[in-house]
Scaffold this motif. Structure first.
Motif, PDB file in Angstrom:
ATOM      1  N   GLY A 139      33.248  50.884  45.351  1.00  0.00           N
ATOM      2  CA  GLY A 139      34.584  50.541  45.853  1.00  0.00           C
ATOM      3  C   GLY A 139      34.610  49.376  46.824  1.00  0.00           C
ATOM      4  N   PRO A 140      33.782  49.375  47.896  1.00  0.00           N
ATOM      5  CA  PRO A 140      33.806  48.251  48.834  1.00  0.00           C
ATOM      6  C   PRO A 140      33.483  46.906  48.195  1.00  0.00           C
ATOM      7  N   ARG A 175      34.212  46.074  45.020  1.00  0.00           N
ATOM      8  CA  ARG A 175      35.412  45.660  44.277  1.00  0.00           C
ATOM      9  C   ARG A 175      36.509  45.176  45.218  1.00  0.00           C
ATOM     10  N   GLN A 176      36.607  45.779  46.400  1.00  0.00           N
ATOM     11  CA  GLN A 176      37.575  45.308  47.396  1.00  0.00           C
ATOM     12  C   GLN A 176      37.213  43.896  47.866  1.00  0.00           C
ATOM     13  N   ALA A 177      35.916  43.674  48.109  1.00  0.00           N
ATOM     14  CA  ALA A 177      35.472  42.336  48.528  1.00  0.00           C
ATOM     15  C   ALA A 177      35.730  41.312  47.428  1.00  0.00           C
ATOM     16  N   VAL A 229      38.167  41.373  45.204  1.00  0.00           N
ATOM     17  CA  VAL A 229      39.601  41.062  45.166  1.00  0.00           C
ATOM     18  C   VAL A 229      39.894  39.901  46.110  1.00  0.00           C
ATOM     19  N   ARG A 230      39.334  39.967  47.317  1.00  0.00           N
ATOM     20  CA  ARG A 230      39.554  38.902  48.301  1.00  0.00           C
ATOM     21  C   ARG A 230      38.846  37.615  47.886  1.00  0.00           C
ATOM     22  N   THR A 264      43.478  43.336  41.093  1.00  0.00           N
ATOM     23  CA  THR A 264      43.356  44.561  41.883  1.00  0.00           C
ATOM     24  C   THR A 264      42.011  45.221  41.590  1.00  0.00           C
ATOM     25  N   GLU A 265      41.644  46.185  42.423  1.00  0.00           N
ATOM     26  CA  GLU A 265      40.388  46.910  42.233  1.00  0.00           C
ATOM     27  C   GLU A 265      40.314  47.564  40.863  1.00  0.00           C
ATOM     28  N   SER A 266      41.421  48.094  40.391  1.00  0.00           N
ATOM     29  CA  SER A 266      41.421  48.829  39.123  1.00  0.00           C
ATOM     30  C   SER A 266      41.209  47.920  37.919  1.00  0.00           C
ATOM     31  N   GLY A 293      28.635  43.016  48.326  1.00  0.00           N
ATOM     32  CA  GLY A 293      29.953  43.083  48.963  1.00  0.00           C
ATOM     33  C   GLY A 293      29.918  42.581  50.394  1.00  0.00           C
ATOM     34  N   ALA A 347      31.808  39.021  51.973  1.00  0.00           N
ATOM     35  CA  ALA A 347      32.765  39.134  53.075  1.00  0.00           C
ATOM     36  C   ALA A 347      32.242  38.538  54.378  1.00  0.00           C
TER      37      ALA A 347
END
Length: 478
Positions: free
Chosen positions: A159-160, A162-164, A166-167, A178-180, A364, A368
């Motif tokens: 998850g972290p 995929r969040q990184a 996205v940015r 999006t993450e999904s 990730g 970031a």
């Protein structure tokens, strides 16, 4: 009577050994029975006696037959006993299956590098150790020493990370997602493998660039796909060729690498990008965009990916850490509609239950961190320096014997050898001289092209390597 196939890629002696082993296992030659003499079998099969000698040696090594002076060659009694039993013919198994081996040139390159690590390497596609942000990643690991979870993660990826992503994709690639809609993979090749296995069917026609890195990947043929080529010129592929291929062959997907294409280094121009997206949308064709090199643009703004201009969701976007940070992390990603991501995540989970959480976490953190942008600047500067060293050496050592387009990003320089040259002879001569390159035919081109990868070799070795290559080329064209 059975005869060996002289057109087969298997050696004659191996075909004979396999046939005899099968006949023995079927009881045609029971335990203890006498086999034909080497000379007689050679006459029956129309081969040299030395070929039969090799076949019998292979069977003796497996314990299937035994030879005694004055008694001839017999099927082994001790091995077979009352009920024939023997070791599986692993050679036959290794030749079977639907997943094809790598092309011979690639296997030869890997074999040569394994045998002699001192070869100056212009063939491998990974970054040299001095271009990998080792210190930065060690610092990140020391700053975050305690991970609290080492189990399986979401099938789509950590998850972290995929969040990184996205940015990162929004900031550096102009892709808003999006993450999904992100799937983490072990690199671009796994992304391509999942696409060919899960989204296409045997017999489907697909379009790839010509020349293309995709041509060097047997996974396309292993999946039973029919490959049709899109010629690449100095402006990239021509979108009208797609329309023609669709009309003739009903292609179902397009695979493309528009930014600093591998192997040619070509940057597809803006007009053709717009035409490509329009053509694909008119025909309802998905585009698979592989984008490993965009951020290596040396002195210009990194070119935007096709995906950033994709308003209809036609583009499956593939990225990777391998060409911009560290191939050893084995972290890549795909941006796709959620239904596709879920389908591929399910398939990938059947393969490996997901990737290791440790490299995903580190990737990730690096994306970031404040280390990422400075690393990209150093990478671009060093790649530009190595590219210029390579070009200077080629112009000095080979002058009018090579022609090439100067790339503005990426890791590769694509050269045409002006005199007629045999790829195999040139590769072997280069290896003998202490340097290794990738023949252009690996990527589907006609003979007489070479891909020089300058990201792998040390800067001080580049002029030496080109001098060695020039000697090999001179010996080949004499």
């Amino acid at each position: 009577m059975w005869k060996p196939d002289r057109n087969s890629t298997d050696p004659l002696y191996q075909q004979i050994a396999n046939d005899l082993e099968q006949r023995i296992s079927y009881g045609e030659f029971p335990p203890g029975s006498l086999l034909p003499s080497e000379r007689k079998l050679a006459e029956q099969l129309g081969v040299n006696r030395s070929t039969v000698v090799l076949a019998y040696s292979e069977l003796r090594a497996l314990g299937i037959i035994e030879s005694r002076s004055g008694s001839g060659t017999r099927v082994s009694s001790s091995k077979w006993g009352a009920t024939p039993k023997h070791t599986p013919n692993w050679h036959r198994y290794a030749k079977g299956g639907s997943f094809l081996p790598n092309p011979p040139f690639l296997r030869r390159i890997r074999e040569a590098l394994a045998q002699d690590p001192n070869l100056i390497d212009f063939a491998s596609g990974e970054l040299a150790s001095d271009l990998v942000p080792v210190q930065e990643m060690n610092a990140l690991m020391s700053q975050n020493p305690s991970m609290t979870y080492f189990g399986y993660v979401n099938p789509q990826g950590y998850g972290p990370l995929r969040q990184a992503l996205v940015r990162y994709l929004a900031q550096y690639r102009g892709i808003h997602t999006t993450e999904s809609s992100i799937l983490i993979t072990s690199g671009s090749q796994q992304s391509l493998y999942l696409i060919t296995q899960c989204l296409l069917s045997p017999g489907d026609a697909v379009a790839i660039e010509d020349p293309s890195y995709c041509y060097s990947l047997p996974m396309f043929q292993s999946a039973g796909l029919r490959l049709f080529r899109l010629p690449v010129d100095e402006r990239g592929v021509q979108p009208e060729d797609i329309r023609s291929l669709y009309k003739k062959h009903r292609i179902k997907m397009i695979f493309i690498n528009p930014n600093f294409q591998n192997p040619t280094g070509t940057l597809m121009d803006q007009e053709r990008r717009a035409q490509l997206l329009n053509t694909a949308s008119e025909l309802g064709l998905p585009i698979v965009e592989d984008d490993p090199y965009s951020l290596t643009a040396y002195q210009c703004e990194p070119p935007a990916p096709l995906k950033s201009a994709d308003t209809l969701g036609s583009v499956l976007y593939i990225g990777s850490f391998s060409k911009m940070a560290a191939s050893g992390l084995r972290v890549g990603w795909m941006v796709a509609p959620n239904s596709v991501v879920e389908r591929l995540a399910d398939a990938r989970q059947q393969m490996d239950f997901g990737l290791s959480v440790v490299p995903q976490s580190l990737a990730g953190q690096f994306l970031a961190s404040s280390y990422f942008a400075p690393h990209l600047d150093r990478l671009r500067m060093n790649l530009l320096y190595k590219r210029d060293l390579l070009i200077e050496a080629l112009r000095k050592e080979l002058q009018d014997l090579v022609e090439f387009h100067v790339p503005e990003g990426g890791h590769h320089l694509w050269c045409r050898i002006v005199p007629e040259v045999n790829d195999s002879k040139l590769l072997e001569a280069s290896i003998q001289n202490g340097v290794i390159v990738a023949p252009g035919s690996v990527y589907g081109s006609t003979t007489g092209y070479v891909r020089f990868t300058f990201a792998r070799a040390r800067a001080e070795d580049i002029p030496i390597g080109i001098s060695k290559f020039a000697q090999a080329l001179g010996a080949t064209i004499k």
